[in-house]
Design a protein around this motif. Structure first.
Motif, PDB file in Angstrom:
ATOM      1  N   ARG A 150      23.564 -40.966 -17.311  1.00 54.84           N
ATOM      2  CA  ARG A 150      23.180 -39.642 -18.160  1.00 54.84           C
ATOM      3  C   ARG A 150      21.821 -38.835 -18.057  1.00 54.84           C
ATOM      4  N   GLY A 151      21.093 -40.398 -18.238  1.00 48.75           N
ATOM      5  CA  GLY A 151      19.240 -39.988 -17.917  1.00 48.75           C
ATOM      6  C   GLY A 151      19.350 -39.625 -16.330  1.00 48.75           C
ATOM      7  N   ASN A 152      19.637 -39.694 -15.563  1.00 48.63           N
ATOM      8  CA  ASN A 152      19.323 -39.484 -13.672  1.00 48.63           C
ATOM      9  C   ASN A 152      20.104 -37.989 -13.539  1.00 48.63           C
ATOM     10  N   LEU A 153      18.696 -36.955 -12.985  1.00 44.82           N
ATOM     11  CA  LEU A 153      19.161 -35.428 -12.783  1.00 44.82           C
ATOM     12  C   LEU A 153      20.335 -35.335 -11.409  1.00 44.82           C
ATOM     13  N   ALA A 154      20.050 -37.190 -10.611  1.00 44.95           N
ATOM     14  CA  ALA A 154      20.828 -36.486  -9.373  1.00 44.95           C
ATOM     15  C   ALA A 154      22.474 -36.832  -9.419  1.00 44.95           C
ATOM     16  N   ARG A 179      23.613 -36.026 -12.743  1.00 43.66           N
ATOM     17  CA  ARG A 179      24.397 -35.311 -13.857  1.00 43.66           C
ATOM     18  C   ARG A 179      24.885 -34.240 -12.221  1.00 43.66           C
ATOM     19  N   THR A 180      24.002 -34.120 -11.940  1.00 45.04           N
ATOM     20  CA  THR A 180      23.942 -32.268 -10.600  1.00 45.04           C
ATOM     21  C   THR A 180      25.483 -33.345  -9.464  1.00 45.04           C
ATOM     22  N   SER A 236      28.484 -32.734 -12.139  1.00 41.08           N
ATOM     23  CA  SER A 236      28.907 -30.901 -12.180  1.00 41.08           C
ATOM     24  C   SER A 236      29.283 -30.609 -10.953  1.00 41.08           C
ATOM     25  N   SER A 247      29.750 -32.569 -19.612  1.00 36.21           N
ATOM     26  CA  SER A 247      28.690 -32.280 -20.778  1.00 36.21           C
ATOM     27  C   SER A 247      27.604 -33.748 -21.108  1.00 36.21           C
ATOM     28  N   THR A 297      25.045 -34.617 -21.743  1.00 44.14           N
ATOM     29  CA  THR A 297      23.786 -35.127 -22.325  1.00 44.14           C
ATOM     30  C   THR A 297      23.854 -34.797 -23.479  1.00 44.14           C
ATOM     31  N   TYR A 304      27.882 -40.453  -7.626  1.00 43.55           N
ATOM     32  CA  TYR A 304      27.228 -41.435  -8.680  1.00 43.55           C
ATOM     33  C   TYR A 304      28.810 -42.166  -9.253  1.00 43.55           C
TER      34      TYR A 304
END
Length: 282
Positions: free
Chosen positions: A180-184, A186-187, A190, A201, A203, A260
């Motif tokens: 959840r804290g990793n932008l890659a 989360r991207t 999604s 969702s 975060t 991921y």
């Protein structure tokens, strides 16, 4: 200070043991005191994890790196560990899994394993039953159990002497926790619509999202309870991993950097180690 890979693996294994005792409450015990000689053939049933999806290439199956039947030395699968004990199994490793499979596909895969006449079967299934596009799309616990019973029934009737190893569903809430804290991450979740029942969702700390994640995790816990009960009902030829895989605290670095979600080669290696150690003692 960097930690040598061998030391890191040992530390991860020790942490896993602590988590199994303190958090999960179940410790994997030897499946049987005397399971007989090592098998001379095997098959793996399951989904994309069993197929080694994304473990060696962009969105492709990589069965050579499967924790169960793969032949990649770096992974050191169940197959390679058994081959070291019984060379007769060489080349008789069948990966019958299918990317995207759910518990409803297990009876068909079991029928394939029966046709192959194998002596050892691994089954890892349930992640896709919980990882639906929404919480409402998850497989019900009763349907999941019926599907597992149908698959085990086919194996028992077609391969009455085969050993069956049922592996617990991984803790998919940990997937959210480590990513959840990793932008890659989360991207990717999604963009590709990955496991939105849990990962939508990511975060958000809204109570509705917190409660949703808790319910999805509980569904996985319930699946694992049914796997344990189904295996016990099967009889002495079936072993459950005692929630060893569910309890393993995998890290973000053991997941594919493309989605991921799926284990990379390192993840497949530790999955092989943890699951094999919780199974039959050949």
């Amino acid at each position: 200070m960097s930690v040598p890979r061998r030391t890191a693996t040992l530390l991860s294994t020790l942490v896993a043991a602590v988590v199994l005792v303190t958090s999960v409450g179940l410790v994997a015990s030897p499946a049987q005191a005397d399971p007989g000689p090592p098998p001379a053939s095997m098959a793996s049933l399951g989904d994309s994890i069993t197929r080694g999806f994304n473990a060696c290439g962009w969105y492709v199956d990589c069965p050579s790196r499967s924790f169960s039947t793969g032949d990649d030395s770096g992974v050191n699968s169940h197959y390679l560990r058994i081959r070291a004990l019984n060379p007769a199994i060489n080349g008789r490793n069948h990966n019958d899994g299918e990317t995207g499979a759910t518990s409803s596909d297990m009876a068909g895969q079991a029928a394939t394993a029966v046709s192959q006449g194998v002596g050892y079967v691994t089954m890892l299934i349930g992640a896709n039953d919980a990882c639906a596009s929404s919480e409402s799309g998850m497989t019900s616990v009763s349907t999941f159990r019926n599907n597992i019973d149908a698959a085990l029934g086919r194996i028992r009737s077609g391969l009455p002497n085969a050993r069956v190893f049922v592996i617990s569903v991984p803790d998919i809430q940990r997937l959210w926790s480590v990513g959840r804290g990793n932008l890659a991450a989360r991207t990717a979740w999604s963009l590709f619509g990955i496991c939105q029942s849990m990962l939508a969702s990511p975060t958000s700390n809204a109570q509705a999202d917190v409660d949703r994640r808790s319910r999805v995790r509980q569904r996985v816990v319930d699946y694992n309870s049914q796997l344990a009960q189904a295996c016990a009902a099967y009889g002495s030829n079936c072993a459950f991993d005692g929630n060893a895989v569910f309890g393993y605290p995998f890290t973000l670095g053991q997941l594919s950097g493309w989605d991921y979600f799926h284990p990379n080669a390192s993840g497949q290696q530790v999955l092989a180690e943890i699951s094999y150690g919780a199974g039959f003692r050949w």
